[in-house]
Design a protein around this motif. Structure first.
Motif, short mmCIF file in Angstrom:
data_model
loop_
_atom_site.label_atom_id
_atom_site.label_comp_id
_atom_site.label_asym_id
_atom_site.label_seq_id
_atom_site.Cartn_x
_atom_site.Cartn_y
_atom_site.Cartn_z
N VAL A 51 9.52 -12.28 1.02
CA VAL A 51 8.18 -12.13 1.59
C VAL A 51 8.04 -10.70 2.10
CG1 VAL A 51 6.50 -12.98 3.26
CG2 VAL A 51 8.18 -14.56 2.29
N GLU A 52 7.21 -9.93 1.43
CA GLU A 52 6.98 -8.52 1.79
C GLU A 52 5.77 -8.50 2.73
OE1 GLU A 52 8.34 -7.45 -2.74
OE2 GLU A 52 6.60 -8.64 -2.16
N PHE A 53 6.04 -8.56 4.03
CA PHE A 53 4.97 -8.88 4.98
C PHE A 53 4.21 -7.68 5.51
CE2 PHE A 53 8.86 -8.72 7.55
CZ PHE A 53 8.49 -7.90 8.62
N SER A 54 4.65 -6.47 5.19
CA SER A 54 3.89 -5.27 5.59
C SER A 54 4.25 -4.13 4.67
CB SER A 54 4.21 -4.87 7.03
OG SER A 54 3.67 -3.60 7.33
N ASN A 55 3.24 -3.36 4.24
CA ASN A 55 3.51 -2.16 3.44
C ASN A 55 3.21 -0.88 4.23
OD1 ASN A 55 0.71 -2.10 3.42
ND2 ASN A 55 0.51 -1.84 1.21
N HIS A 56 3.08 -1.01 5.55
CA HIS A 56 3.02 0.18 6.41
C HIS A 56 4.42 0.74 6.57
CE1 HIS A 56 -1.17 -0.12 8.07
NE2 HIS A 56 -1.02 -1.36 7.63
N CYS A 57 4.53 2.05 6.60
CA CYS A 57 5.84 2.67 6.78
C CYS A 57 5.69 4.00 7.50
CB CYS A 57 6.53 2.89 5.42
SG CYS A 57 8.26 3.38 5.58
N ARG A 58 6.55 4.21 8.49
CA ARG A 58 6.50 5.46 9.26
C ARG A 58 7.23 6.59 8.55
NH1 ARG A 58 10.97 6.39 12.87
NH2 ARG A 58 12.68 4.96 12.42
N ASN A 59 8.01 6.27 7.51
CA ASN A 59 8.77 7.28 6.78
C ASN A 59 7.93 7.92 5.67
OD1 ASN A 59 11.08 6.78 8.34
ND2 ASN A 59 11.64 5.06 7.02
N ASN A 60 8.41 9.04 5.17
CA ASN A 60 7.66 9.78 4.15
C ASN A 60 8.57 10.14 2.97
OD1 ASN A 60 5.11 10.72 3.42
ND2 ASN A 60 5.53 12.80 4.12
N CYS A 61 9.34 9.14 2.52
CA CYS A 61 10.34 9.38 1.48
C CYS A 61 9.69 9.86 0.18
CB CYS A 61 11.13 8.10 1.23
SG CYS A 61 11.97 7.48 2.70
N HIS A 62 10.34 10.79 -0.48
CA HIS A 62 9.76 11.45 -1.65
C HIS A 62 9.70 10.57 -2.90
CE1 HIS A 62 10.41 15.88 -0.16
NE2 HIS A 62 9.51 15.21 0.53
N TYR A 63 10.39 9.43 -2.87
CA TYR A 63 10.45 8.58 -4.06
C TYR A 63 9.61 7.31 -3.93
CZ TYR A 63 13.80 6.41 -0.91
OH TYR A 63 14.38 5.85 0.20
N CYS A 64 9.05 7.04 -2.76
CA CYS A 64 8.46 5.72 -2.49
C CYS A 64 6.94 5.77 -2.37
CB CYS A 64 9.06 5.14 -1.21
SG CYS A 64 8.42 3.49 -0.82
N GLY A 65 6.28 4.84 -3.05
CA GLY A 65 4.82 4.79 -3.01
C GLY A 65 4.25 4.37 -1.67
N LEU A 66 5.07 3.80 -0.80
CA LEU A 66 4.59 3.38 0.52
C LEU A 66 4.73 4.49 1.56
CD1 LEU A 66 5.97 -0.28 0.80
CD2 LEU A 66 3.88 0.56 -0.30
N ARG A 67 5.11 5.68 1.14
CA ARG A 67 5.33 6.79 2.07
C ARG A 67 4.11 7.01 2.96
NH1 ARG A 67 4.32 12.11 0.10
NH2 ARG A 67 6.41 12.64 0.81
N SER A 68 4.35 7.41 4.18
CA SER A 68 3.29 7.47 5.20
C SER A 68 2.13 8.37 4.83
CB SER A 68 3.88 7.90 6.54
OG SER A 68 4.52 9.17 6.43
N SER A 69 2.38 9.42 4.05
CA SER A 69 1.32 10.37 3.72
C SER A 69 0.50 9.95 2.50
CB SER A 69 1.90 11.76 3.49
OG SER A 69 2.74 11.77 2.35
N ASN A 70 0.85 8.83 1.88
CA ASN A 70 0.09 8.36 0.72
C ASN A 70 -1.17 7.64 1.19
OD1 ASN A 70 -0.87 7.43 -1.70
ND2 ASN A 70 0.92 6.18 -2.21
N ARG A 71 -2.31 8.30 1.04
CA ARG A 71 -3.58 7.74 1.51
C ARG A 71 -4.25 6.83 0.48
NH1 ARG A 71 -1.35 9.08 5.41
NH2 ARG A 71 -1.89 10.76 6.86
#
Length: 345
Positions: A51-71
């Protein structure tokens, strides 16, 4: 190459692993990984409900689509009731483990997560795996006391320079120490790597495999890099499925009793790649029970949660794929057998 003399953990040097990664010994490697996996797990494939219950993330990893700067991500957070309903769906199918996963989302307090764990344990006879990112020691301790059984914290790579390139503002030493903390609290502990990360060499990957194996972990994850268009790594080539299979096979021989999932990223790159992984060292599959309304938004890489079938249909399809290869889906807790197959060397 000759067959292993026993099911005890193999010890390979960095150079031997590099040779395996080159493909020189694929036939032997996959044959032995299949043999060891089937002997240890008796042809059983553990099914976990995630169960993926949140796609908010405080990190800004260069490989991940959930990175914090992805608007461009449509963000969501499930309520306690929504999470519990999804867990109920998992339990009703008889699946013995739920995986609660999110980005590094600190809007869910330690106390809130603890109460959810307690409620799940009160109502269902089910193991709980947490994958909630790099949380603090007191939070991890609280969740363990509340009844959580396992914790997964992936490093992606144990090469500090490459780690820093992939995870800006991440603290390598702190994350590594967190893994040791998780183990000390009595969790069945997991970590893993991404194969073919931009900048990864065979030497780095071989060293990663050795480090993972030396940590005596209960769960080991490896999956290929997939470029996400809204990340700094958008222009890099996707990882190689065969290389990922080689890594899972090597990990199996070095860690006979560990649980190794066949990741969804494999199927994104090659439709039958997740099935093949079960014949090359993997023994776990984790279908997503994330509610349909937000299912597609847990988009850590393109193609993640892209299936259009209902979850019961997806699970039935997974069962068919497993049985097609002469294996059997296993709905039990599926605890690690790690300590039964540790090398005496």
């Amino acid at each position: 190459m000759s067959a292993p003399s026993s099911l005890l953990a193999a010890k390979f040097s960095q150079q031997q692993i590099i040779e395996f990664l080159s493909g020189k010994h694929d036939e032997w490697l996959f044959e032995q990984a299949k043999y060891v996996t089937q002997q240890v797990f008796n042809n059983q494939v553990y099914i976990r409900g995630i169960v993926e219950f949140s796609n908010h993330c405080r990190n800004n990893c260069h490989y991940c689509g959930l990175r914090s700067s992805n608007r461009q991500v449509s963000r969501y957070r499930l309520t306690d009731i929504e999470i519990f309903d999804a867990v109920s769906d998992i339990a009703q199918l008889g699946i013995g483990t739920v995986v609660l996963q999110s980005g590094d989302d600190w809007q869910y307090s330690a106390e809130k997560i603890a109460k959810l764990i307690e409620k799940i344990k009160q109502d269902f006879d089910i193991a709980i795996t947490l994958s909630l990112g790099d949380r603090k020691h007191h939070e991890l301790k609280l969740w363990r006391a509340a009844g959580a059984d396992r914790y997964l914290l992936k490093m992606e790579t144990f090469n500090q320079s490459l780690f820093n390139q992939c995870r800006p503002h991440g603290d390598y030493n702190e994350r590594l120490a967190r893994l040791e903390c998780i183990q000390s609290l009595g969790y069945q502990t997991g970590s893993g790597v991404i194969t073919d990360l931009p900048g990864m060499t065979d030497e780095i990957l071989a060293a990663d495999i050795i480090t993972l194996s030396e940590m005596t972990l209960d769960m080991l994850a490896c999956g290929p890099f997939i470029a996400h268009p809204q990340t700094p790594f958008a222009q890099h080539a996707n990882g190689d499925v065969l290389r990922s299979h080689r890594v899972s096979a090597i990990l199996r021989l070095m860690n006979p009793g560990a649980n190794i999932p066949a990741t969804s990223s494999l199927a994104v790159l090659q439709p039958d790649a997740r099935e093949l992984a079960l014949m090359r060292g993997c023994n776990v599959i984790m279908p997503s029970f994330t509610p349909a309304g937000v299912y597609h938004n847990y988009n850590i890489y393109p193609g993640k949660n892209a299936a259009t079938k209902q979850v019961t249909q997806r699970v039935a399809s997974i069962f068919e794929q497993i049985q097609h290869h002469g294996l059997q889906p296993n709905l039990s807790r599926g605890d690690s057998k790690r300590n039964h197959y540790v090398s005496r060397c």
